[in-house]
Design a protein around this motif. Structure first.
Motif, short mmCIF file in Angstrom:
data_model
loop_
_atom_site.label_atom_id
_atom_site.label_comp_id
_atom_site.label_asym_id
_atom_site.label_seq_id
_atom_site.Cartn_x
_atom_site.Cartn_y
_atom_site.Cartn_z
N ALA A 228 0.82 -1.20 0.00
CA ALA A 228 0.00 0.00 0.00
C ALA A 228 0.86 1.25 0.00
O ALA A 228 0.57 2.23 -0.71
CB ALA A 228 -0.94 -0.01 1.20
N GLU A 229 1.94 1.23 0.78
CA GLU A 229 2.84 2.38 0.82
C GLU A 229 3.48 2.61 -0.54
O GLU A 229 3.56 3.75 -1.02
CB GLU A 229 3.92 2.15 1.89
N ARG B 69 0.87 3.91 -3.14
CA ARG B 69 0.59 5.34 -2.95
C ARG B 69 1.75 6.18 -3.48
O ARG B 69 1.54 7.21 -4.13
CB ARG B 69 0.35 5.65 -1.47
N ALA C 253 1.58 6.21 -7.32
CA ALA C 253 0.47 7.06 -7.78
C ALA C 253 0.81 8.53 -7.61
O ALA C 253 0.52 9.35 -8.50
CB ALA C 253 -0.80 6.71 -7.03
N ASP C 254 1.43 8.88 -6.49
CA ASP C 254 1.81 10.28 -6.26
C ASP C 254 2.83 10.74 -7.29
O ASP C 254 2.73 11.86 -7.82
CB ASP C 254 2.39 10.44 -4.86
N CYS D 68 -5.08 2.20 -14.70
CA CYS D 68 -5.61 3.14 -13.70
C CYS D 68 -6.47 4.22 -14.33
O CYS D 68 -7.41 4.72 -13.70
CB CYS D 68 -4.46 3.77 -12.92
N ARG E 257 -10.80 1.37 -3.32
CA ARG E 257 -9.83 2.23 -2.63
C ARG E 257 -9.56 1.81 -1.19
O ARG E 257 -8.63 2.34 -0.58
CB ARG E 257 -10.34 3.67 -2.64
N PRO F 16 -1.28 0.83 -7.53
CA PRO F 16 -1.34 2.30 -7.55
C PRO F 16 -2.70 2.85 -7.93
O PRO F 16 -3.04 3.99 -7.58
CB PRO F 16 -0.27 2.66 -8.58
N ALA G 76 -5.47 2.25 -6.68
CA ALA G 76 -6.26 2.54 -5.50
C ALA G 76 -6.05 3.97 -5.01
O ALA G 76 -6.88 4.50 -4.25
CB ALA G 76 -5.92 1.56 -4.39
N PHE G 77 -4.95 4.60 -5.44
CA PHE G 77 -4.62 5.96 -5.00
C PHE G 77 -4.51 6.92 -6.18
O PHE G 77 -3.95 8.00 -6.05
CB PHE G 77 -3.30 5.94 -4.22
N TRP G 78 -5.03 6.53 -7.34
CA TRP G 78 -4.85 7.28 -8.59
C TRP G 78 -5.54 8.62 -8.51
O TRP G 78 -6.74 8.71 -8.24
CB TRP G 78 -5.36 6.46 -9.75
N LYS G 79 -4.80 9.67 -8.78
CA LYS G 79 -5.36 11.02 -8.70
C LYS G 79 -6.32 11.28 -9.86
O LYS G 79 -5.96 11.09 -11.02
CB LYS G 79 -4.23 12.06 -8.71
#
Length: 494
Positions: A157-158, A161, A164-165, A364, A371, A399, A401-404
């Motif tokens: 998860a880390e 994220r 994705a960032d 994504c 999420r 990624p 799950a955290f996609w902007k």
């Protein structure tokens, strides 16, 4: 690292060793020239560049370039049209696939088609996106979320994220443009540039979803359409479901490897791993658990063989019978306490940043993923218990799950509305697109399609004899369709 403004500027930046071919405006004629040295082109293969809008909703705005390639028919008197070779992935190169399969396809179809392919945006010689990912986040076993040895997913998860960032920070408009919908739009502009009223297609794996979307959106532009190794097109399962299906696919396919690795014929090569298929399965699972507890140093400095990379090596080997010996040798090396295991090439280094960007970007951008990290943790625990060969990876957080910004466009539901000119072919034991998923594509297309189910294992069916057992019945059925338009009256099994 390029900022978004730099990525939008196209020019020749997409081609480090670009072919000497002029760019073609969308809908204009293509100018064919020599291919780049990196293509390793087949005899007669030529290359060009097609300019397309970065954003199809803004056709006069910034543009990007797509690498295009053609193997013209050597028998103009036999030519009946153009066939587009659509690669898998996301991230597969159509230009390279034409280089690999073009000669065999041309021979099989007797010069009936000019064979054409293109690199989708983000791939190969086409304009690329970049996420600026650290090297440790670009190995196959980190881009794919393999849980920790104890099944925990906190580190996954880390990392997801963090990826994705980085993609949101560095990818810009080019990364957000990596979608199936845009590949379909780009393909329609390619048809126009080729000057063809209709085109035929041979699509493989993820490419079958692209081809099915094109056939739905441009039914009058499709001639003879072949979907080889299809996944479930349900818009609720696109991408997320494809990954999840790999767990069942491995279970469907592993018995083929277990039978091969326990056969007495393997003894002469030192590759007989057990006396029975059940013994092979027990051995592979035991070694994966052992490597979870105590990873082994490998011939790659700083890289270890742990349970995750061992399971990933197995997953790669299941794609083709031709890969069985290499995985059996890896098992043998793990059994020898004095040996240094040799990692498969795909696991021996970090992926290029551009390849990682397109791998995560398309899936994504195409659909909104769940999420909730706790929900992923529960899914992984259940998947590990049900499908131990894949260790929970297919159910794990990515990624996406955290996609902007979430999905760029809503996925569409495929229907049976359109001409009945699609032939599907699917292995019964496919590690990546299980036969059950192909049946869901078949159901979605209804009377538009016929399905040829082939009693063999591996990923990809048509013209695979050079890389595996192949299937003469399946090849004949597809070739007959491409040459005559004749399909079976009903679904058949080879």
């Amino acid at each position: 690292m390029l900022a978004s403004a730099g990525l939008v500027a196209v020019g020749g930046a997409a081609h480090a060793d670009a072919p000497a071919a002029a760019s073609a405006a969308a809908g204009g004629a293509l100018s064919w020239g020599d291919c780049a040295a990196s293509v390793k082109a087949a005899d007669g293969q030529r290359c060009a560049v097609l300019s397309v809008p970065l954003d199809h909703a803004d056709p006069t705005g910034p543009r990007i370039e797509l690498a295009v390639s053609r193997l013209a028919s050597a028998r103009p008197e036999a030519r009946r049209g153009t066939l587009i070779v659509i690669p898998g992935g996301p991230g597969g190169s159509g230009v390279q696939r034409l280089a690999q399969k073009g000669a065999a396809l041309a021979k099989e179809t007797g010069g009936a088609y000019d064979l054409v392919a293109f690199d989708p945006r983000g791939v190969g010689g086409s304009t690329k996106a970049r996420c600026g990912l650290a090297a440790e986040d670009r190995w196959m076993v980190t881009v794919r979320s393999w849980p920790a040895a104890d099944g925990s997913i906190a580190a996954n998860a880390e990392r997801a994220r963090r990826i994705a960032d980085a993609c949101a920070r560095n990818g810009g408009a080019v990364l957000r443009g990596l979608t199936t919908a845009n590949q379909v739009r780009d393909m329609e502009l390619l048809r126009q540039a080729l000057g063809e009223e209709k085109v035929s297609a041979w699509a493989t794996s993820y490419g079958t979803y692209v081809a099915a979307r094109y056939a739905q959106e441009h039914p009058g532009r499709t001639d003879r359409w072949v979907l080889d190794s299809s996944a479930d097109p349900d818009p609720r399962r696109v991408a997320y479901g494809w990954l999840a299906d790999m767990a069942k696919g491995a279970e469907d396919r592993f018995p083929d490897f277990a039978a091969w690795a326990s056969h007495p014929d393997r003894a002469g090569d030192g590759l007989r791993l057990a006396d029975t298929p059940e013994g092979v399965r027990t051995l592979v699972l035991d070694l994966a658990a052992r490597l979870d507890r105590a990873p082994r140093a490998t011939t790659v400095p700083g890289a270890v063989l742990d349970g995750a990379s061992f399971r990933q090596a197995l997953q790669l080997a299941l794609y083709s019978d031709a890969a069985f010996p290499a995985f059996a040798l890896l098992v043998d090396q793990v059994l020898d306490p004095e040996a240094s295991p040799v990692l498969p090439p795909e696991l021996s280094g970090a992926m290029p940043d551009e390849a990682a960007a397109v791998t995560v970007g398309v899936i994504c951008n195409d659909v909104d993923w769940p999420r909730s990290v706790p929900a992923y943790a529960r899914a992984v625990a259940a998947d590990r218990a049900r499908y131990p060969l894949t260790g929970g990876m297919p159910a794990n957080v990515t990624p996406c799950a955290f996609w902007k910004g979430g999905a760029v466009e809503k996925p569409v539901r495929l229907t049976d509305d359109g001409p009945s000119n699609i032939l599907m072919i699917q292995n019964l034991r496919d590690p990546a697109t299980p036969h059950a998923s192909g049946l869901r594509m078949r159901a979605a297309l209804g009377e538009r399609a016929r399905l040829v189910s082939v009693d063999r294992g591996g990923h990809g069916v048509y013209l695979t004899a050079a890389g595996g057992a192949g299937n003469a019945c399946g090849d004949r059925t597809v070739t007959r369709f491409l040459l005559t338009g004749e399909r079976p009256d009903a679904d058949v099994r080879c």
